[in-house]
Design an enzyme around this catalytic site. Structure first.
Site, short mmCIF file in Angstrom:
data_model
loop_
_atom_site.label_atom_id
_atom_site.label_comp_id
_atom_site.label_asym_id
_atom_site.label_seq_id
_atom_site.Cartn_x
_atom_site.Cartn_y
_atom_site.Cartn_z
N HIS A 72 31.21 48.82 33.92
CA HIS A 72 31.16 48.26 32.57
C HIS A 72 30.12 47.14 32.50
O HIS A 72 30.01 46.33 33.42
CB HIS A 72 32.53 47.68 32.17
CG HIS A 72 33.53 48.73 31.84
ND1 HIS A 72 34.71 48.46 31.20
CD2 HIS A 72 33.54 50.07 32.08
CE1 HIS A 72 35.39 49.58 31.02
NE2 HIS A 72 34.70 50.57 31.57
N TYR A 200 39.87 42.70 24.29
CA TYR A 200 40.82 41.58 24.35
C TYR A 200 41.07 41.15 22.90
O TYR A 200 40.14 40.75 22.22
CB TYR A 200 40.23 40.40 25.11
CG TYR A 200 40.13 40.58 26.61
CD1 TYR A 200 39.07 41.28 27.18
CD2 TYR A 200 41.09 40.03 27.45
CE1 TYR A 200 38.97 41.43 28.56
CE2 TYR A 200 40.99 40.17 28.84
CZ TYR A 200 39.93 40.88 29.37
OH TYR A 200 39.84 41.02 30.74
N PRO A 293 46.68 37.00 34.52
CA PRO A 293 45.71 38.10 34.66
C PRO A 293 44.69 38.21 33.54
O PRO A 293 43.82 39.07 33.56
CB PRO A 293 46.60 39.35 34.72
CG PRO A 293 47.91 38.94 34.18
CD PRO A 293 48.04 37.48 34.36
N LYS A 297 41.20 37.82 37.51
CA LYS A 297 40.73 37.08 38.69
C LYS A 297 41.61 37.27 39.93
O LYS A 297 41.17 37.00 41.04
CB LYS A 297 40.67 35.58 38.36
CG LYS A 297 39.56 35.23 37.39
CD LYS A 297 38.20 35.48 37.99
CE LYS A 297 37.15 35.70 36.91
NZ LYS A 297 36.26 36.79 37.25
N TYR A 385 33.44 35.65 34.02
CA TYR A 385 34.16 36.93 34.02
C TYR A 385 33.60 37.88 35.09
O TYR A 385 34.36 38.53 35.82
CB TYR A 385 34.03 37.59 32.64
CG TYR A 385 34.98 38.75 32.43
CD1 TYR A 385 34.58 40.06 32.68
CD2 TYR A 385 36.28 38.54 31.97
CE1 TYR A 385 35.44 41.13 32.49
CE2 TYR A 385 37.16 39.60 31.78
CZ TYR A 385 36.72 40.89 32.04
OH TYR A 385 37.58 41.95 31.86
P1 FAS Z 1 49.68 40.94 47.39
O1 FAS Z 1 50.92 40.41 46.75
O2 FAS Z 1 48.91 42.02 46.71
O3 FAS Z 1 50.01 41.51 48.84
C1 FAS Z 1 50.93 40.85 49.68
C2 FAS Z 1 51.53 41.90 50.60
O4 FAS Z 1 52.36 41.24 51.56
C3 FAS Z 1 52.40 42.89 49.85
O5 FAS Z 1 52.06 44.22 50.20
C4 FAS Z 1 53.81 42.55 50.29
O6 FAS Z 1 54.64 43.69 50.37
C5 FAS Z 1 53.57 41.97 51.68
N1 FAS Z 1 54.60 41.04 52.15
C6 FAS Z 1 55.32 40.16 51.43
N2 FAS Z 1 56.17 39.47 52.23
C7 FAS Z 1 55.97 39.95 53.50
C8 FAS Z 1 56.53 39.65 54.77
N3 FAS Z 1 57.48 38.73 54.90
N4 FAS Z 1 56.10 40.33 55.86
C9 FAS Z 1 55.12 41.28 55.74
N5 FAS Z 1 54.55 41.61 54.55
C10 FAS Z 1 54.98 40.95 53.46
N6 FAS Z 1 45.49 40.69 39.09
C11 FAS Z 1 44.46 41.03 38.28
O7 FAS Z 1 43.34 40.61 38.53
N7 FAS Z 1 44.67 41.84 37.18
C12 FAS Z 1 45.91 42.36 36.88
O8 FAS Z 1 46.07 43.09 35.91
C13 FAS Z 1 46.99 42.04 37.72
N8 FAS Z 1 48.24 42.56 37.47
C14 FAS Z 1 49.28 42.22 38.30
C15 FAS Z 1 50.59 42.73 38.09
C16 FAS Z 1 51.66 42.36 38.93
C17 FAS Z 1 53.03 42.94 38.67
C18 FAS Z 1 51.44 41.46 39.98
C19 FAS Z 1 52.59 41.01 40.86
C20 FAS Z 1 50.17 40.94 40.21
C21 FAS Z 1 49.08 41.33 39.38
N9 FAS Z 1 47.78 40.85 39.60
C22 FAS Z 1 46.74 41.18 38.81
C23 FAS Z 1 47.50 39.98 40.68
C24 FAS Z 1 47.36 40.83 41.92
O9 FAS Z 1 46.38 41.79 41.73
C25 FAS Z 1 47.09 39.88 43.06
O10 FAS Z 1 46.14 38.89 42.71
C26 FAS Z 1 46.65 40.57 44.30
O11 FAS Z 1 47.57 41.59 44.59
C27 FAS Z 1 46.58 39.52 45.41
O12 FAS Z 1 46.45 40.17 46.63
P2 FAS Z 1 47.17 39.60 47.94
O13 FAS Z 1 46.90 38.16 48.05
O14 FAS Z 1 46.79 40.53 49.03
O15 FAS Z 1 48.75 39.67 47.66
C1 PHB Z 2 43.47 45.93 34.16
O1 PHB Z 2 42.65 46.87 33.99
O2 PHB Z 2 44.61 46.07 34.68
C2 PHB Z 2 43.08 44.55 33.70
C3 PHB Z 2 41.77 44.32 33.28
C4 PHB Z 2 41.41 43.05 32.85
C5 PHB Z 2 42.36 42.05 32.83
C6 PHB Z 2 43.67 42.28 33.26
C7 PHB Z 2 44.04 43.54 33.69
O3 PHB Z 2 42.01 40.81 32.38
#
Ligand code: FAS
Ligand code: PHB
Length: 393
Positions: A72, A200, A293, A297, A385
């Protein structure tokens, strides 16, 4: 068992760190509490900054991303029923790519297992020991057997609800937090995207975002109450709300309906702990910080932390001492806080706050109007962004 770097968590942070260390000839073991299926099917982030795409491409795990990712060059801000395109690439020379976080994880897991590097799923009772010594260790249970992993360094990549941050003694960390008075209800639908680029929308009924995962899978979010009960949201109510909030005054709603494949409510908070280190434990990604989100980021910040940490670990193992490891927390936090500011700003600009006074509402709309009508205003959104430059050294 013994290794050089013990990595707790197989999300974007943990898996990318393991991948970068393996390529540098540094041994690591990745420990993950959930199953491989759960990790590979969890729908989360979707938008990759140019820097994230670059590091995946340069380290040999970008092939499918380049085949299937959607590149994009702009996004649309929609308010008062009108759309305003922000030309990201003509302003910054950089692009963003839509490619689901779970797809990135599948590619990293395949690379790690293909390289025969240790990655253990479904570990239990993970605990960290001797973090202030030069010989930390991780104990855990895997397939019913108690294990001890001796390492030089532990990377806490276990997300917001993990145990690594909690393993740091009370009084060491300083936490900064803002919990927003709303959440996002997100759906994944078998329907073409509402628009070729992200929309958005700021609307008096609340924020909405139209994004996608492919030409046939759309991802849509709408602002809801923090404790929203999903059961109160029928498919019809979700679609009606999305149509209302994303509608253009002349063109109507761009939203295309389809079967809702996944739905969920994501809480909105800004959170940072300082420092991102305690002794030989280094925190990265959601274990150290959470952003709303809105600015896309979360995952990209995790990747940036890891690029800094991996660079510092390579210097350490090449005999250049602890200097870059000592500097990790400050360098990572400098970028984290800029992303926190941007995510807070985008969230404040686009969401409606209960009890918001009329003056605040008018100022919000005026700021959107300024961003869309000024090259300088559009640039300040665009350069944040697409991702600010990352200095590793
Ligand atoms: P993560 O949380 O991805 O990974 C941590 C890992 O550690 C997991 O697999 C977990 O199972 C594991 N873990 C936990 N405790 C443990 C233990 N005691 N022992 C071993 N393993 C363990 N970001 C965006 O930019 N856009 C979005 O739209 C967006 N949507 C999201 C929706 C949800 C529901 C959530 C929760 C987050 C969202 N995020 C989004 C943010 C997300 O993308 C995070 O920033 C990203 O997963 C961060 O990555 P990690 O730091 O690796 O953490
Ligand atoms: C997504 O594609 O999940 C998405 C994209 C942009 C955002 C948040 C989520 O700011």
């Amino acid at each position: 068992m013994r290794t050089q770097v013990g990595i707790v968590g197989a999300g974007p942070a943990g898996l990318l760190l393991g991948h970068l260390l393996h390529r540098a000839g540094i041994e690591s073991v990745v420990l993950e509490s959930r199953s491989r299926t759960h990790v590979e099917e969890r729908i989360r982030a979707g938008l990759l900054e140019q820097g994230t795409v670059d590091v995946l491409t340069e380290t040999g795990v970008g092939d499918r991303l380049h085949r299937e990712g959607l590149v994009h060059e702009g996004l649309e801000l929609r308010f008062d029923g009108e759309g305003h395109r922000i030309p990201l690439t003509s302003l910054t020379g950089r692009r963003v790519t839509i490619y689901g976080q779970q797809e990135v994880l599948k590619d990293l897991i395949a690379a790690r297992l293909g390289a025969g590097a240790p990655l253990q799923f479904e570990v239990e009772q993970v605990a960290l020991h001797d973090l202030e010594s030069d010989y930390p260790s991780i104990t855990y249970v895997h397939e019913g057997a108690a294990q001890t992993l001796h390492c030089d360094v532990i990377a806490g990549c276990d997300g917001f609800h993990g145990i690594c941050r909690e393993s740091i003694p009370a009084g060491v960390l300083r936490a900064y937090e803002r919990v927003y008075p709303f959440a996002w209800l997100g759906i994944l639908a078998a329907a073409p995207p509402a628009s070729p680029e992200l929309i958005y929308a700021r609307h008096e009924r609340g924020f909405a975002l139209a994004t996608m995962r492919s030409e046939t899978l759309s991802r849509l979010y709408l602002q809801c109450r923090p404790e929203e009960d999903l059961a109160a949201w029928s498919d019809d109510r979700i679609w009606a709300e999305l149509h209302a909030r994303l509608a253009h005054r002349d063109l109507g709603s761009p939203v295309k309906e389809g079967k809702i494949l996944q739905r969920g409510v994501t809480a909105m908070r800004s959170f940072v702990v300082e420092p991102m280190r305690f002794g030989r434990l280094f925190l990265a990604g959601d274990a150290a910080h959470i952003v709303p989100p809105t600015g896309a980021k979360g995952m990209n910040l995790a990747v940036a932390d890891i690029r800094v940490l991996a660079h510092a670990l390579q210097a350490f193992y090449r005999g250049r001492g602890m200097g870059l490891l000592e500097a990790y927390s400050a360098k990572a936090l400098a970028r984290v806080w800029k992303a926190q500011r941007f995510s807070w700003w985008m969230t404040s600009l686009l969401h409606s706050f209960d009890g918001e006074d009329p003056f605040e509402h008018k100022v919000q709309v005026a700021e959107l109007d300024y961003i869309c009508g000024s090259a300088a205003g559009a640039m300040t959104l665009a350069e944040n962004y697409v991702g600010l430059p990352l200095a590793l050294g």
